[in-house]
Design an enzyme around this catalytic site. Structure first.
Site, PDB file in Angstrom:
ATOM      1  N   ARG A   1       0.193 -17.674   6.150  1.00  0.00           N
ATOM      2  CA  ARG A   1       1.593 -17.907   5.755  1.00  0.00           C
ATOM      3  C   ARG A   1       1.981 -19.353   6.054  1.00  0.00           C
ATOM      4  NH1 ARG A   1       2.235 -12.606   8.558  1.00  0.00           N
ATOM      5  NH2 ARG A   1       1.552 -11.151   6.958  1.00  0.00           N
TER       6      ARG A   1
ATOM      7  N   CYS B   1      -3.240 -20.533   9.292  1.00  0.00           N
ATOM      8  CA  CYS B   1      -2.274 -19.460   9.004  1.00  0.00           C
ATOM      9  C   CYS B   1      -2.206 -19.169   7.504  1.00  0.00           C
ATOM     10  CB  CYS B   1      -0.891 -19.857   9.500  1.00  0.00           C
ATOM     11  SG  CYS B   1       0.331 -18.534   9.257  1.00  0.00           S
TER      12      CYS B   1
ATOM     13  N   CYS C   1       6.194 -18.318  15.971  1.00  0.00           N
ATOM     14  CA  CYS C   1       5.008 -18.066  16.786  1.00  0.00           C
ATOM     15  C   CYS C   1       5.002 -19.038  17.959  1.00  0.00           C
ATOM     16  CB  CYS C   1       3.743 -18.299  15.964  1.00  0.00           C
ATOM     17  SG  CYS C   1       3.415 -17.002  14.760  1.00  0.00           S
TER      18      CYS C   1
ATOM     19  N   TYR D   1       0.846  -1.194   0.000  1.00  0.00           N
ATOM     20  CA  TYR D   1       0.000   0.000   0.000  1.00  0.00           C
ATOM     21  C   TYR D   1       0.880   1.242   0.000  1.00  0.00           C
ATOM     22  CZ  TYR D   1      -3.603  -3.342   1.301  1.00  0.00           C
ATOM     23  OH  TYR D   1      -4.463  -4.407   1.311  1.00  0.00           O
TER      24      TYR D   1
HETATM   25  C1  LIG Z   1      -3.213  -5.781   5.766  1.00  0.00           C
HETATM   26  C2  LIG Z   1      -1.986  -5.184   5.281  1.00  0.00           C
HETATM   27  C3  LIG Z   1      -1.667  -3.859   5.588  1.00  0.00           C
HETATM   28  C4  LIG Z   1      -2.546  -2.983   6.436  1.00  0.00           C
HETATM   29  O1  LIG Z   1      -3.766  -2.729   5.858  1.00  0.00           O
HETATM   30  P1  LIG Z   1      -4.817  -1.847   6.631  1.00  0.00           P
HETATM   31  O2  LIG Z   1      -6.030  -1.931   5.774  1.00  0.00           O
HETATM   32  O3  LIG Z   1      -4.233  -0.475   6.707  1.00  0.00           O
HETATM   33  O4  LIG Z   1      -5.006  -2.441   7.981  1.00  0.00           O
HETATM   34  C5  LIG Z   1      -0.492  -3.348   5.078  1.00  0.00           C
HETATM   35  N1  LIG Z   1       0.337  -4.076   4.314  1.00  0.00           N
HETATM   36  C6  LIG Z   1       0.028  -5.353   3.989  1.00  0.00           C
HETATM   37  C7  LIG Z   1       0.961  -6.094   3.111  1.00  0.00           C
HETATM   38  C8  LIG Z   1      -1.128  -5.948   4.461  1.00  0.00           C
HETATM   39  O5  LIG Z   1      -1.410  -7.211   4.150  1.00  0.00           O
END
Ligand SMILES: *Cc1c(COP(=O)(O)O)cnc(C)c1O
Length: 437
Positions: free
Chosen positions: A143, A141, A134, A122
């Site tokens: 992952r 999970c 963990c 993002y």
């Molecule tokens: C979930 C996630 C986030 C955070 O997402 P929000 O919607 O802001 O909680 C950021 N980076 C990655 C790779 C994610 O999977």
């Protein structure tokens, strides 16, 4: 002190040693004594799993098991195979059934990983992996491909690479400490990471994702709370309760310790067939969470990771659950239901429909009870023709960085500052033909 009810559960386990309170509440004891083989599981819980034993053994070879004695103590022997705690912790032979839709890395986290330990998907926030292990291996999970692979805490050099990346990218204002479980680190190590993030001017928010309040609440000590509080940057914590049975006297106390330290708490649940795919269970869960100062944040549709097909529900189940929450209980107890789109598409919210129809003058809506109603829209609203020139606008923004606003995607199509009229996927035949012409 462990509340009596949890200690009673502990004493019911056939542990080697006479379990004392001091040991039972020592998180490191739980890590050392995590149950990693089926013999020990049977012995401690006093159950006989011989009927399916060979299948369980097969599963554990591919997807290892690790269960904290605390989480084990929450299981109910009487109806073990249907127990939601058991199902989240104990290997199921169904994990070996690969289905067509399974993907190895459904969220493309490895592809979006700019440097080891950083996933930058993002625009303004990153996932920063600070522990590759963990205390418990959740069967669901996302992952899963990595579980038990190489359990280790990253070296200082690797952690430094991540910090260096964050330092060099001024657009990052939100850092998610993830893993594994960041609370596998010592208080000192966490304190040190937070202190270094404090010194990066563009970082405004730090988030920690940890399941310790659920699977090992004794990890939440006064010392941990102290290490977390008293930093410059706003710190938020998301945990991972999936079922109301996970809310125990000990987990309540852990949540209270964190909330009392001034840390806002959130919860991310995963919708799991046979565990919590029921509106009543989810309503009880979210109500208990807010009663413990935890805000339900996301409800995830189960990912397409390998070995999870038996946990997946249709999307309609999630929508049914949200339909049973909105309006029926406190608004802030309702999580956002999201599908983390395969291929790195990111989280996409999914909702029941409340808008039935609309005209230029009216919107027709329905509420949770089925009441159908109209909202008359203003007839004299003058929409500003926004060119993105905030300096020349009457609305008061007055932020120094206002002109840096970078509009993308659908939001960009809605705006007036960019001439784009469509978003077209790459490589369509139609576009190829245009190139040829
Ligand atoms: C979930 C996630 C986030 C955070 O997402 P929000 O919607 O802001 O909680 C950021 N980076 C990655 C790779 C994610 O999977």
């Amino acid at each position: 002190m462990a509340p009596d009810k949890d200690l009673a559960r502990a004493q019911a386990l056939a542990l080697d040693e006479d379990i004392e309170m001091s040991k039972w509440t020592d998180w490191k004891w739980h890590i050392r004594n995590s149950v990693r083989d089926i013999d020990t599981f049977e012995r401690l819980l006093g159950v006989d799993l011989s009927e399916y034993r060979s299948q369980f053994d097969e599963t554990v070879k591919t997807f290892p098991m690790s269960i904290t004695p605390y989480y084990l103590s929450l299981m109910e022997r009487d109806d073990l195979y249907n127990d939601p705690i058991f199902r989240q912790a104990f290997p199921s032979p169904h994990e070996l059934e690969l289905s067509n839709e399974d993907l190895e890395d459904p969220l493309s986290e490895d592809v979006d990983s700019s440097v080891p330990g950083i996933t930058h998907r993002y625009p303004d926030r990153v996932l920063y992996t600070v522990a590759n292990t963990c205390s418990m291996y959740c069967r669901h999970c996302t992952r899963k491909r990595k579980v038990g692979d190489q359990d280790y805490l990253p070296s200082q050099e690797q952690l430094d690479l991540g910090l260096e990346y964050i330092r060099e990218h001024p657009e990052i204002r939100d850092v998610l400490l993830s893993g594994g479980d960041p609370f596998m680190l010592s208080d000192e190590a966490l304190d040190s990471i937070l202190a270094q993030l404090d010194d990066i001017p563009h970082v405004e928010v730090v988030r920690i994702g940890s399941r310790m309040p659920v699977v090992l609440p004794y990890r939440v000590t006064k010392g941990l709370a102290e290490a977390l509080s008293g930093h410059k940057k706003a710190l938020w914590l998301n945990t991972h309760f999936n079922h109301p049975r996970e809310i125990t006297p000990s987990s309540r106390r852990a949540l209270a310790t964190l909330a009392d330290a001034g840390i806002p708490l959130g919860n991310q649940s995963v919708l799991l067939a046979g565990v919590n795919d029921c509106p009543r269970i989810m309503r009880t869960l979210v109500q208990k969470l807010v009663a413990n100062r935890v805000r339900p944040y996301y409800l995830y549709q189960c990912d397409l990771s390998q070995g999870l097909s038996h946990f997946r529900t249709p999307v309609s189940k999630g929508i049914e659950i949200i339909e049973n929450l909105i309006g029926h209980t406190s608004g802030f107890a309702v999580p956002t239901y999201v599908i983390d789109a395969p291929g790195g598409g990111g989280k996409i919210p999914v909702m029941p429909n409340y808008v039935l129809s609309w005209s230029p003058t009216k919107v027709i809506l329905r509420n949770y009870e089925g009441v159908i109603t109209t909202y008359r829209q203003p007839s004299d609203y003058k929409s500003d023709f926004c060119t993105g020139d905030c300096q020349g606008c009457d609305l008061q923004l007055k932020l120094e960085d206002a002109e840096e606003y970078n509009c993308v995607g659908i939001a960009n199509l809605l705006g007036e500052h960019d001439p784009a009229i469509s978003l077209v996927p790459e490589g369509t035949e139609r576009m190829e033909r245009r190139k040829d012409a």
